[in-house]
Design an enzyme around this catalytic site. Structure first.
Site, PDB file in Angstrom:
ATOM      1  CE  LYS A  80      -3.872   1.897   2.749  1.00 35.79           C
ATOM      2  NZ  LYS A  80      -4.675   1.682   3.978  1.00 35.79           N
ATOM      3  CB  SER A 155      -7.938   3.538   2.887  1.00 35.20           C
ATOM      4  OG  SER A 155      -7.134   2.924   3.878  1.00 35.20           O
ATOM      5  CB  SER A 179      -8.278   0.696   5.805  1.00 36.25           C
ATOM      6  OG  SER A 179      -8.978   1.878   5.593  1.00 36.25           O
TER       7      SER A 179
HETATM    8  N1  GLN Z   1     -12.972   4.169   6.410  1.00 33.57           N
HETATM    9  C1  GLN Z   1     -12.390   4.608   7.646  1.00 33.57           C
HETATM   10  C2  GLN Z   1     -11.943   6.029   7.510  1.00 33.57           C
HETATM   11  O1  GLN Z   1     -12.231   6.613   6.540  1.00 33.57           O
HETATM   12  C3  GLN Z   1     -11.249   3.706   8.024  1.00 33.57           C
HETATM   13  C4  GLN Z   1     -10.032   3.969   7.232  1.00 33.57           C
HETATM   14  C5  GLN Z   1      -8.869   3.129   7.632  1.00 33.57           C
HETATM   15  O2  GLN Z   1      -9.026   2.116   8.299  1.00 33.57           O
HETATM   16  N2  GLN Z   1      -7.689   3.589   7.270  1.00 33.57           N
HETATM   17  O3  GLN Z   1     -11.312   6.576   8.351  1.00 33.57           O
END
Ligand code: GLN
Length: 503
Positions: A80, A155, A179
């Site tokens: 990532k 994400s 994410s």
């Molecule tokens: N969707 C969540 C957010 O927008 C979690 C994102 C993540 O785990 N990095 O913060």
């Protein structure tokens, strides 16, 4: 077109390369040919590291020829793009980092490379990991390999799409509120978030430091255990790294769930997911029972406050972490008349709308006069949520729930940020409590607005540090069901491709 070398799991590739049935170089060349064929349509990668990959593959082949056995010999690894890989462009999905090249390699990545993994490239993500669909990336669109009109989740959407479509055997993601697990569910693969502190965050670009955790996305639970065993463990470069003994998760893989109590959350039963989705989960829970688990009811009375709590704590931490992007130290810089104007202009141009929204919320929640009402209150709620889990685990060994609030949705369908936030209803409380949790493929549904069946994920959550138990159980479930075996047969019909950068 199917190619057993490209489709091989990490476990199979490592076995083949260690036994010199095939070389790491051959493996990697085939993987890049596959990536070149499909990634224009899929958009999983922001940067491909082909030269580096071949160089690493040659080195691994030489080590194997010299008699070494490596746990991840020749295994393709996608990273990532919020994790550092030395000498490679690292963007965090943001314009503000410009062409910044990482001066060092993240500990988790380094440990995988040392064990024989081959870095194939850096994957797309929501800007600074803020989002649930990859649509907040400032650098490109990633599509779901099962339906190119749908999101891959986020994400860590690029990592999930890459693994699901065999562009890489394993990928790293980071999970702050879901994410890894949510994109894992959307792409029908395994997404595993270890206990907070198990895997070093050194070299991970920080979003919300008290929640961020690196973990693997893989096609099998066995591969997740293999990857986790290599990268977990104390790192003096991360102040929150856990300095405690590790049990091999791989050695804990089991064939049944006998003797385990699996908790279903009473408060979740009222959530309406629609009959076809609910049917899939009902079947998943009875599969757990069929494997020998005793199903019990547990209660998480404060889990409902998870999203409100998270959206104070995560923005508060991000507003502080992202202060370093000022046009002086990294990437983008837009000159102003004085220093303050340079900061303003750089940050105004460099950050996207979701990141700005969170910096504003976070700064507000931390400001004097509001700190007690918002941030402190959220910290207290977080403790309550963690306590609820502790109580629940007095009467069960694992908790089962959906991984996400729906299957993968259409690109552009959730333009209202709040509707996007709700996707993480089931993952966020777990993150606030720091618990280890995994999403495993559990079935297929055809969404009302879709032509294709889309996958769903079963989330299993364990008490702190119980990774071995968690992955052991997930493995038993995966083995007894066939959901993980369905892979995207074909992608890319008629979708306009996009050029992929090279490091
Ligand atoms: N969707 C969540 C957010 O927008 C979690 C994102 C993540 O785990 N990095 O913060």
């Amino acid at each position: 077109m199917s190619d057993p070398v490209v489709e091989a799991t990490a476990t199979e590739t490592a076995r083949a390369v260690n036994s010199r049935e095939r070389s790491a170089v051959e493996t990697i060349e085939k993987v890049f040919a596959h990536i070149r064929r499909i990634d224009g349509d899929l958009g999983a990668f922001l940067t491909l590291t082909e030269d580096l990959a071949l160089e690493c593959a040659q080195r691994i082949d030489a080590r194997v020829r010299a008699g070494e056995k490596l746990p991840l010999a020749g295994v393709p690894l996608a990273v990532k793009d919020n994790m550092c890989l030395r000498g490679t462009r690292t963007t965090a999905g943001s314009k503000i980092l410009g062409d910044w090249k990482a001066p060092y390699t993240a500990t988790a990545v380094q440990r995988l490379l040392d064990a024989g993994a081959i870095p194939v490239g850096k994957t797309n993500l929501d800007e600074f990991a803020m989002g649930s669909s990859c649509e907040n990336s400032a650098l490109g669109v990633t599509r779901n390999p099962y339906d190119l009109e749908r999101v891959p989740g986020g994400s860590s959407g690029g990592s999930a799409a890459a693994v699901a479509s065999n562009e890489s055997a394993i990928a790293l993601g980071s999970d702050t509120g879901g994410s890894i697990r949510e994109p894992g569910a959307f792409c029908n693969i395994v997404g595993f978030k270890p206990t907070y502190g198990r895997v070093s965050r050194f070299g991970l670009i920080a979003f919300a430091s008290s929640l961020d955790q690196i973990g693997p996305l893989t096609r099998t639970v066995e591969d997740a255990a293999l990857t986790y065993d290599v990268m977990a463990g104390y790192d003096e470069m991360d102040a929150t790294s856990l300095d405690m003994a590790l049990e091999s998760a791989h050695e804990g893989l089991r064939a049944d769930l006998r003797g385990l109590r699996v908790g279903l959350v009473r408060e979740y039963a009222g959530q309406s997911l629609g009959p076809s989705v609910e049917g899939v989960y009902t079947r998943a829970y009875s599969d757990l029972e069929r494997l020998g688990a005793q199903i019990v009811e547990v209660s998480l009375p404060t889990a409902d406050y998870g999203i409100a709590t998270y959206y104070l704590i995560a923005p508060a931490e991000c507003s502080s972490n992202l202060a370093r992007f000022d046009g002086v130290r990294y990437g983008l810089r837009i000159e102003g008349a004085d220093m303050a104007e340079t900061y303003d202009r750089t940050r105004a141009a460099g950050f996207g709308p979701e990141v700005k929204r969170r910096i504003l919320i976070g700064t507000h929640a931390l400001s004097s006069g509001y700190y007690d009402a918002y941030y402190l209150k959220a910290q207290k709620a977080r403790t309550k949520i963690a306590d609820d889990f502790k109580t629940a685990f007095e009467s069960c060994d694992l908790i089962a729930s959906p991984a996400a609030a729906s299957p993968a949705f259409r690109l552009g369908a959730k333009s209202d940020p709040y509707s996007m936030y709700l996707m993480d209803y089931y993952t966020i409380p777990v993150s606030l409590a720091g618990l280890p949790s995994v999403s495993v493929p559990c079935g297929w549904v055809r969404p009302e607005d879709g032509a294709h069946e889309m996958p769903l994920g079963l989330q299993l959550t364990a008490p702190l540090f119980a990774e071995r138990l968690l992955l052991g159980a997930a493995h038993a479930y995966e083995r007894a069901t066939e959901h993980a075996k369905k892979h995207p047969a074909r992608i890319g019909n008629g979708v306009v491709g996009r050029a992929v950068g090279k490091s």
